[in-house]
Design a protein around this motif. Structure first.
Motif: not given
Ligand code: HEM
Lengths: 429, 108
Positions: A99-126
């Motif tokens: 529900e956030q708009d720019e620029p607040e949204h991007m500030r937050a998104r940049r802080l969390v985005n990397l944690s949800f990329m494949p290299r960070n979520v594949t640890q949960y596959g098993e």
């Protein structure tokens, strides 16, 4: 020229728009709203009228065309995300990110985005695979089960616990809280409030714990993420926990439930996926397109003319993604489920700046759940004596999927606490 | 100032010669010239991965390795290769002149 018009029966498009209620679409004889969505799409195509006015919920614009939805989502100056959920859920704070708009949204998104990329979520596959086998062990000897309740529902809650570094046995609590927020609140706001307060208190405790005792989970990495010297505040972390629950669980459960239902009667598709497991990832994307679980909303910020109508600042708009993802202007043979569809640019997970943060997680989750399930139950049918149920609301999908199959044998892996807690929860409810 | 020309090969194989300026990113140069297939929906924030290209020839430049964030985003693209880059993360400099980039078949 108007190819779909030739077969479309006489329908009053204006009345279709006026009566459109995304929370309560009419259910057809197959138990789903898809015949209605297809009829709506045909009528819109016949008149080339991809935007209309609904009289429901105080009035709002409905957008049914793919390019029109795509354009609105990408026009973040013209359309605000504060209207993403309509009518609003029972959370006191605006939803973090969504529900956030720019620029607040991007500030937050940049802080969390990397944690949800494949290299960070594949640890949960098993752990996901293990949870599937434990759940299947619970019913494999019975020869029948409601895989909506006993597989599609628990997995996303268990996965959310994992990525938040929470005990897996708390999964049922998430179900209880999200139901309070997304369903109970609409009919019984007083009853829902204490549950929501309880949820916030629980998250407070978890965040405090993760600050002193960080783990490898996504929440810990988000707590410690820093971009250009910025970190998320405590309040933002609370909002983040809430959006993971609201954004992550119901959608995912419905996608998995609907897919299990489809595989139950589409024997050809099931056989193909068993023979070619490498196609499962593309199949998941096509299932997302074909049975898109949810529409999204926006609020008009700048007067905009689109699809021949002029929208005024302050008006609510709903983007009917389930319908737009069947637009023949974007998808050849839109009503055919084609798992090898090239360049499948569906909007089920959004696009642009707000594109689903959990998109890699849910793609992997759905792929693993369906593949592992088919290894254990390669042959099954929908049980005609059981109760099949399509749940409507902000998110739509099959929630009860009764099936029958040849009983198999348990693998006997020790049942984890998460699955155990869920089975107790499901037998109570 | 010597002009800097980049060549993009779009998904249909067509070449686009694009003039670029120091201070821009390679993505901006491509967007200004409307090179097909470069979507860049997040506007250069390294969160969407839709300005992905394969570097076919680096011109005179030795590009620095992608940082962690870019590397993680590249893994999330449909067909990452060793020569993959997100063009929003490459600043235009004079020694990029002559660089050739191939736009992937799909950004999704
Ligand atoms: C089938 C499953 C899912 C579907 C259909 C779905 C759908 C979507 C859509 C359409 C959006 C865009 C909203 C907009 O543009 O306004 C979105 C955003 C989001 N989703 Fe998902 N989602 C799913 C699973 C998940 C999961 C598993 C998580 C988290 C673990 C998640 C977290 C989020 C968050 C945090 C956002 C907001 C992103 C932002 O605004 O920057 N979603 N999702």
């Amino acid at each position: 020229m108007n190819a779909p018009a030739a077969t479309a029966p006489q329908v009053d498009l204006k009345a279709l728009y006026a009566g459109y209620d995304h929370l309560d679409p009419p259910i057809g004889v197959d138990g789903t709203p898809w015949a209605y969505f297809e009829q709506f799409r045909d009528a819109a195509a016949a008149e080339k009228q991809w935007v209309g006015w609904s009289e429901k919920h105080g009035g709002f614009w409905v957008v049914t065309g793919f390019p029109e939805c795509d354009q609105i989502i990408k026009d973040v100056d013209g359309f605000s995300s504060t209207g993403v959920i309509f009518p609003k859920y029972a959370v006191t704070e605006p939803l973090m990110l969504a529900e956030q708009d720019e620029p607040e949204h991007m500030r937050a998104r940049r802080l969390v985005n990397l944690s949800f990329m494949p290299r960070n979520v594949t640890q949960y596959g098993e752990a996901m695979q293990k949870a599937v086998h434990e759940l299947v062990d619970g019913f494999i000897e019975d020869g029948k089960a409601d895989v909506g309740r006993i597989l599609a529902d628990p997995i996303p809650a268990i996965v959310t616990a994992l990525i938040m570094g929470l005990p897996a046995e708390d999964g049922p609590l998430f179900d209880y809280w999200t139901t309070a927020i997304t369903h109970q609140f609409l009919v019984d706001p007083e009853g829902a409030k204490p549950k929501i307060a309880e949820m916030y208190a629980y998250f407070e405790k978890n965040i405090a714990r993760r600050k002193v005792e960080p783990g490898t989970d996504v929440l810990s990495s988000v707590i410690n993420a820093e971009v250009d010297g910025e970190r998320l505040t405590h309040r933002e972390l609370l909002g983040f926990s809430t959006v993971l629950l609201i954004g992550g669980i119901e959608n995912s459960a419905k996608l998995i439930g609907t897919s299990l239902w489809r595989l139950g009667w589409d024997v050809e598709l099931r056989r193909r996926l068993i023979r070619h497991p490498d196609r499962m990832q593309a199949a998941v994307d096509e299932l997302l397109r074909y049975y898109t679980p949810a529409p999204i909303g926006r609020i008009v910020r700048r007067e905009t003319t689109i699809g021949g109508v002029t929208m005024q600042p302050g008006q609510q708009v709903m983007l009917g993604l389930p319908i737009a993802n069947r637009d023949h202007r974007e998808f050849a043979h839109p009503d055919a489920l084609i798992i090898d569809r090239p360049n499948n640019r569906h909007l089920a997970l959004g696009t642009g700046l707000h594109v689903c943060l959990g998109s890699h997680l849910i793609r992997m989750e759905a792929r693993l759940v369906l593949s592992e399930f088919l290894k254990r139950v390669p042959d099954y049918t929908i049980d005609p004596t059981g109760i099949l149920k399509w749940t409507t609301g902000q998110v739509g999908g099959m929630s009860r999927v009764p099936i029958r199959f040849q009983p198999g044998t348990r693998r006997g892996t020790e049942r984890g606490k998460g699955v155990d807690a869920w089975l107790r929860h499901a037998s109570r409810a | 100032m010597a002009s800097i020309t980049l060549t993009f090969i779009d998904p249909t194989g067509k070449e686009h010669k694009v003039e670029a300026f120091p201070g821009q990113s390679v993505m901006r140069a491509a967007k200004s010239a409307m090179v097909p297939g470069i979507e860049a929906v997040c506007g250069g924030n390294c969160i969407c991965g839709t300005c992905h290209c394969y570097i076919e020839a680096a011109g005179g430049a030795a590009l620095p390795e992608p940082d962690d964030t870019e590397a993680a985003m590249l893994e999330a693209t449909p067909e990452p290769r060793p020569e993959s880059r997100l063009t929003c993360q490459i600043p235009v400099t004079e020694n990029l002149d002559g660089m050739v980039l191939r736009v992937p078949a799909s950004q999704h």
